[in-house]
Design a protein around this motif. Structure first.
Motif, PDB file in Angstrom:
ATOM      1  N   ALA A 158       0.834  -1.208   0.000  1.00 42.20           N
ATOM      2  CA  ALA A 158       0.000   0.000   0.000  1.00 42.20           C
ATOM      3  C   ALA A 158       0.869   1.259   0.000  1.00 42.20           C
ATOM      4  N   ALA A 159       1.937   1.245   0.770  1.00 43.42           N
ATOM      5  CA  ALA A 159       2.851   2.392   0.789  1.00 43.42           C
ATOM      6  C   ALA A 159       3.467   2.609  -0.583  1.00 43.42           C
ATOM      7  N   LEU A 160       3.839   1.533  -1.249  1.00 48.25           N
ATOM      8  CA  LEU A 160       4.499   1.648  -2.555  1.00 48.25           C
ATOM      9  C   LEU A 160       3.530   2.084  -3.648  1.00 48.25           C
ATOM     10  N   ARG A 161       2.243   1.837  -3.472  1.00 48.65           N
ATOM     11  CA  ARG A 161       1.276   2.340  -4.451  1.00 48.65           C
ATOM     12  C   ARG A 161       1.235   3.866  -4.417  1.00 48.65           C
ATOM     13  N   THR A 162       1.473   4.443  -3.249  1.00 51.93           N
ATOM     14  CA  THR A 162       1.514   5.901  -3.136  1.00 51.93           C
ATOM     15  C   THR A 162       2.859   6.457  -3.577  1.00 51.93           C
ATOM     16  N   ASP A 163       3.928   5.785  -3.186  1.00 50.93           N
ATOM     17  CA  ASP A 163       5.278   6.240  -3.552  1.00 50.93           C
ATOM     18  C   ASP A 163       6.139   5.018  -3.852  1.00 50.93           C
ATOM     19  N   PRO A 164       6.294   4.667  -5.122  1.00 46.75           N
ATOM     20  CA  PRO A 164       7.060   3.467  -5.480  1.00 46.75           C
ATOM     21  C   PRO A 164       8.568   3.643  -5.428  1.00 46.75           C
ATOM     22  N   ASN A 165       9.032   4.835  -5.049  1.00 44.68           N
ATOM     23  CA  ASN A 165      10.468   5.120  -5.101  1.00 44.68           C
ATOM     24  C   ASN A 165      11.096   5.277  -3.723  1.00 44.68           C
ATOM     25  N   THR A 166      10.569   4.573  -2.737  1.00 44.81           N
ATOM     26  CA  THR A 166      11.101   4.644  -1.377  1.00 44.81           C
ATOM     27  C   THR A 166      11.894   3.375  -1.085  1.00 44.81           C
ATOM     28  N   PRO A 167      13.230   3.462  -1.039  1.00 49.14           N
ATOM     29  CA  PRO A 167      14.037   2.243  -0.878  1.00 49.14           C
ATOM     30  C   PRO A 167      13.703   1.445   0.367  1.00 49.14           C
ATOM     31  N   LYS A 168      13.479   2.137   1.501  1.00 47.05           N
ATOM     32  CA  LYS A 168      13.260   1.402   2.746  1.00 47.05           C
ATOM     33  C   LYS A 168      11.995   0.562   2.687  1.00 47.05           C
ATOM     34  N   VAL A 169      10.982   1.009   1.952  1.00 47.88           N
ATOM     35  CA  VAL A 169       9.746   0.234   1.879  1.00 47.88           C
ATOM     36  C   VAL A 169       9.953  -1.006   1.009  1.00 47.88           C
ATOM     37  N   HIS A 170      10.694  -0.866  -0.083  1.00 45.72           N
ATOM     38  CA  HIS A 170      11.023  -2.049  -0.889  1.00 45.72           C
ATOM     39  C   HIS A 170      11.814  -3.058  -0.048  1.00 45.72           C
ATOM     40  N   ASN A 171      12.746  -2.549   0.756  1.00 48.03           N
ATOM     41  CA  ASN A 171      13.523  -3.439   1.620  1.00 48.03           C
ATOM     42  C   ASN A 171      12.626  -4.143   2.634  1.00 48.03           C
ATOM     43  N   ASN A 172      11.715  -3.398   3.251  1.00 45.09           N
ATOM     44  CA  ASN A 172      10.823  -3.993   4.240  1.00 45.09           C
ATOM     45  C   ASN A 172       9.877  -5.011   3.607  1.00 45.09           C
ATOM     46  N   LEU A 173       9.391  -4.697   2.419  1.00 49.51           N
ATOM     47  CA  LEU A 173       8.533  -5.659   1.706  1.00 49.51           C
ATOM     48  C   LEU A 173       9.331  -6.917   1.377  1.00 49.51           C
ATOM     49  N   GLY A 174      10.575  -6.731   0.938  1.00 47.88           N
ATOM     50  CA  GLY A 174      11.420  -7.893   0.658  1.00 47.88           C
ATOM     51  C   GLY A 174      11.591  -8.773   1.878  1.00 47.88           C
ATOM     52  N   SER A 175      11.784  -8.167   3.049  1.00 59.07           N
ATOM     53  CA  SER A 175      11.954  -8.943   4.281  1.00 59.07           C
ATOM     54  C   SER A 175      10.695  -9.720   4.619  1.00 59.07           C
ATOM     55  N   ALA A 176       9.530  -9.078   4.472  1.00 62.28           N
ATOM     56  CA  ALA A 176       8.272  -9.771   4.753  1.00 62.28           C
ATOM     57  C   ALA A 176       8.072 -10.952   3.796  1.00 62.28           C
ATOM     58  N   LEU A 177       8.334 -10.716   2.524  1.00 60.95           N
ATOM     59  CA  LEU A 177       8.185 -11.788   1.532  1.00 60.95           C
ATOM     60  C   LEU A 177       9.179 -12.917   1.793  1.00 60.95           C
ATOM     61  N   SER A 178      10.388 -12.570   2.199  1.00 62.80           N
ATOM     62  CA  SER A 178      11.387 -13.588   2.524  1.00 62.80           C
ATOM     63  C   SER A 178      10.916 -14.449   3.686  1.00 62.80           C
TER      64      SER A 178
END
Length: 265
Positions: A110-130
């Protein structure tokens, strides 16, 4: 500022802004979490619709290990600001802390739908998916975080862990070496690199990484335990291993694995 906020509260105990500002300062600069909690709870009680106070309260609750209560605060923020990237990200982190990885991933998305260019959110999503075992998706998120911020050591480290879980040990070692070079002061990265090197059968290089982790976090029982375990497998290092097992037990007297390994040493 701390003195100013305290003086204001003494004169006007109902000043919600002073309670929030003092709590935020205590949280960020002193680590006095119980006192920060007291003032942030007061701020929210006095001014329930002041969202920075709720966000700060969520942060202190997270750091106190009270993830489910932190979730409630971030959800309250999102009811008023449903497109807040920070609130979705913070809610996702609190949910992940509570082991609710599927829900956490949804908040990061949901955060990335608003701002897809935030590195920390991509990292956090990666951790959850992992943590959900969805490693190819996790690796894509870590890669995107690193593309957006090439010096993002945490993302490189998490990418290394995901590669290790995927059985791609050589790539994991490379990623973790890059992370350690960027952040040589982070014990967890050295520890993760050491485990990857052990997986590779490279005990001589693993031991110095475990040693660095123990030196960076001298009060961490697991850091001493991990170093002891590696030393116990190296020829001529048994006495060193015994010393580290004893250090782990001194810090955590109920550390059952350390007692068992010390008894077998």
């Amino acid at each position: 500022p701390e003195t100013l906020y305290r003086t204001t509260i003494e004169r006007n105990p109902a000043c919600w802004l002073a309670h929030n500002n003092l709590g935020a300062d205590l949280l960020e600069y002193t680590g006095r979490l119980p006192e920060a909690l007291e003032h942030l709870e007061a701020a929210v009680r006095l001014k329930p619709d002041y969202l920075p106070a709720r966000s700060n309260l969520g942060s202190v609750l997270s750091r106190l290990g009270r993830a489910d209560e932190a979730v409630e605060q971030y959800q309250a923020v999102l009811r008023i600001q449903p497109d807040s990237v920070n609130a979705h990200n913070n809610l996702g982190k609190a949910m992940a802390d509570a082991g609710r990885f599927e829900e956490a991933a949804g908040e990061f998305q949901a955060a990335l739908r608003t701002d897809p260019n935030t590195p920390k959110v991509h990292n956090n999503l990666g951790s959850a998916l992992s943590n959900l075992g969805r490693l190819p998706e996790a690796l894509r998120e870590f890669d995107e975080a690193i593309r957006l911020d090439p010096a993002y050591a945490e993302a490189k480290g998490n990418r290394g862990l995901a590669l290790l879980r995927a059985g791609r040990t050589a790539e994991a070692v490379t990623a973790l070496r890059e992370a350690a070079a960027l952040r040589p002061d982070v014990a967890s990265i050295h520890s993760q690199l050491a485990f990857a090197l052990l997986n590779q059968g490279n005990l001589p290089e693993a031991i110095p990484e475990f040693d660095t982790a123990a030196r960076l976090e001298p009060n961490s029982p697991p850091a001493h335990f991990n170093l002891a375990f590696a030393l116990s497998r190296a020829p001529g290092r048994l006495e060193d291993a015994i010393r580290e097992y004893r250090a782990a037990i001194a810090l955590a007297p109920d550390f059952a694995d350390a007692h068992r390994n010390l008894g077998n040493a």
